[in-house]
Design an enzyme around this catalytic site. Structure first.
Site, PDB file in Angstrom:
ATOM      1  N   MET A  26       0.956  -1.272  -0.059  1.00 21.17           N
ATOM      2  CA  MET A  26       0.143   0.088   0.018  1.00 21.17           C
ATOM      3  C   MET A  26       0.925   1.184   0.018  1.00 21.17           C
ATOM      4  O   MET A  26       0.365   2.404   0.318  1.00 21.17           O
ATOM      5  CB  MET A  26      -0.937  -0.122   1.301  1.00 21.17           C
ATOM      6  CG  MET A  26      -1.912  -1.095   1.291  1.00 21.17           C
ATOM      7  SD  MET A  26      -3.427  -0.969   2.129  1.00 21.17           S
ATOM      8  CE  MET A  26      -2.859  -0.511   3.566  1.00 21.17           C
ATOM      9  N   HIS A  33       9.365  -3.435   3.703  1.00 25.03           N
ATOM     10  CA  HIS A  33       8.895  -3.531   2.277  1.00 25.03           C
ATOM     11  C   HIS A  33       9.995  -3.902   1.216  1.00 25.03           C
ATOM     12  O   HIS A  33       9.979  -4.843   0.479  1.00 25.03           O
ATOM     13  CB  HIS A  33       8.146  -2.517   1.964  1.00 25.03           C
ATOM     14  CG  HIS A  33       6.948  -2.187   2.341  1.00 25.03           C
ATOM     15  ND1 HIS A  33       6.925  -1.031   3.179  1.00 25.03           N
ATOM     16  CD2 HIS A  33       5.819  -2.737   2.519  1.00 25.03           C
ATOM     17  CE1 HIS A  33       5.505  -0.837   3.597  1.00 25.03           C
ATOM     18  NE2 HIS A  33       4.977  -1.911   3.317  1.00 25.03           N
ATOM     19  N   GLY A 144       4.572 -10.180   4.134  1.00 21.99           N
ATOM     20  CA  GLY A 144       5.063 -10.136   5.152  1.00 21.99           C
ATOM     21  C   GLY A 144       4.644 -10.762   6.234  1.00 21.99           C
ATOM     22  O   GLY A 144       3.403 -11.046   6.207  1.00 21.99           O
ATOM     23  N   LEU A 173      10.876  -7.153   9.910  1.00 26.19           N
ATOM     24  CA  LEU A 173      12.142  -6.192  10.233  1.00 26.19           C
ATOM     25  C   LEU A 173      11.606  -5.440  11.573  1.00 26.19           C
ATOM     26  O   LEU A 173      10.621  -5.028  11.686  1.00 26.19           O
ATOM     27  CB  LEU A 173      12.716  -5.343   9.158  1.00 26.19           C
ATOM     28  CG  LEU A 173      13.631  -5.930   8.217  1.00 26.19           C
ATOM     29  CD1 LEU A 173      13.304  -7.343   7.590  1.00 26.19           C
ATOM     30  CD2 LEU A 173      14.006  -5.084   7.064  1.00 26.19           C
TER      31      LEU A 173
HETATM   32  O1  PAF Z   1      -0.377  -5.440   3.400  1.00 29.86           O
HETATM   33  C1  PAF Z   1      -0.806  -5.047   2.581  1.00 29.86           C
HETATM   34  O2  PAF Z   1      -0.052  -3.834   2.497  1.00 29.86           O
HETATM   35  C2  PAF Z   1      -2.126  -4.968   1.987  1.00 29.86           C
HETATM   36  O3  PAF Z   1      -2.866  -5.299   2.822  1.00 29.86           O
HETATM   37  C3  PAF Z   1      -1.918  -5.683   0.757  1.00 29.86           C
HETATM   38  C4  PAF Z   1      -1.576  -6.863   0.874  1.00 29.86           C
HETATM   39  C5  PAF Z   1      -1.091  -4.928  -0.170  1.00 29.86           C
HETATM   40  C6  PAF Z   1      -3.637  -5.592  -0.054  1.00 29.86           C
HETATM   41  O4  PAF Z   1      -3.867  -4.351  -0.066  1.00 29.86           O
END
Ligand code: PAF
Length: 282
Positions: A26, A33, A144, A173
């Site tokens: 997101m 990430h 994650g 992390l």
């Molecule tokens: O973990 C996230 O950032 C969100 O839930 C995802 C998997 C991108 C779905 O919108």
């Protein structure tokens, strides 16, 4: 690195690719990430990341409106991490019409733990992830472990819908004080950021007590909740579960996970620790 905003452009760019590794996000990216991108790079090519703040997974009164949108900074980080393609649609692109057809994960997974406090959340997650999988058609996708229940929902989505996608799980992390990295840490004040590490410490104390032979898991979780409450937290849950089913551990359970969700001020934080139980359950 190419950035696409429409499904048609993305599909055209990925057409014919059979080894794509996908990291859905997101945005508002942090080192956690980026470690998922590094994992994706080991398992497929090209690496595609999506950036989309999915309205369907936010409930009324949650932080959809204030969720940070940081596309330029995110793209810089993704390019530096060696990501090949970014898909960053807007809401109208991904939901051109109201999404009346949704994926409903089983209640045993979706109404429990976070699902009990965020009605509809996992349906929103599963629905957008299925849409993204259909657009990207990855061979592997990386999520994650920080969002442990989400990871289980995605595993079940892939299994029950026979999706030809391997799901990889990236480790959480942590900051130097143990706080799990999360986009929502940005909401914390400097003093809350220090205090926020208490959640991880209480979960770790449960793991240590279980490893030392304590088998009254409910009492351990209640003690952790009480300590957090005394320190000013508002608790959604602290629970110890079987790591695969996310149900109450049975005598056969060896791989366990302790999970917690609690509010510090106006910020809801979640964390978990997986562990293998030394010794048997009664
Ligand atoms: O973990 C996230 O950032 C969100 O839930 C995802 C998997 C991108 C779905 O919108």
């Amino acid at each position: 690195m190419q950035v696409y905003h429409t499904a048609a452009e993305l599909r055209a760019a990925l057409s014919g690719q059979t080894n794509t590794a996908f990291v859905p996000t997101m945005g508002n990216l942090h080192a956690g990430h980026i470690s998922l991108v590094a994992l994706a790079k080991q398992h497929g090519h090209p690496v595609v990341a999506s950036i989309f703040v999915n309205p369907l997974q936010f409930g009324a009164g949650e932080d959809f409106e204030r969720y940070p949108h940081t596309l330029d900074a995110d793209c810089e980080k993704l390019a530096a991490a060696g990501c090949d393609t970014v898909f960053a649609p807007d809401v109208a692109e991904l939901y051109p019409a109201p999404q009346t057809f949704t994926v409903c994960p089983p209640d045993s997974l979706a109404q429990d733990l976070c699902g009990a406090f965020r009605p509809g959340h996992f349906s929103g997650v599963a629905t957008v992830v299925l849409k993204l999988f259909n657009l990207v058609q990855p061979r592997v996708a990386v999520f994650g472990k920080k969002d442990y229940q989400q990871l289980r929902v995605i595993h079940e989505l892939v299994r029950q819908f026979n999706l030809p996608i391997d799901i990889l799980a990236g480790d959480t992390l942590r900051e130097a004080n143990g706080l799990a990295m999360s986009s929502r840490n940005g909401y914390l004040s400097a003093s809350e950021r220090i205090q926020a590490a208490q959640l991880q410490r209480q979960l770790a104390a449960i793991v240590a007590a279980a490893q030392a032979g304590e088998r009254d898991f409910e009492a351990l979780c209640a003690t952790a909740s009480r300590h957090l409450k005394m320190a000013g937290w508002r608790i959604d849950y602290v629970a110890l579960r079987d790591a695969t089913t996310l149900q109450t551990p049975t005598p056969g359970s060896t791989r366990l996970v302790v999970l917690g969700a609690a509010w510090l001020g106006s910020t809801r934080l979640i964390d978990n620790i997986e562990f293998t139980l030394l010794g048997n359950l009664p």
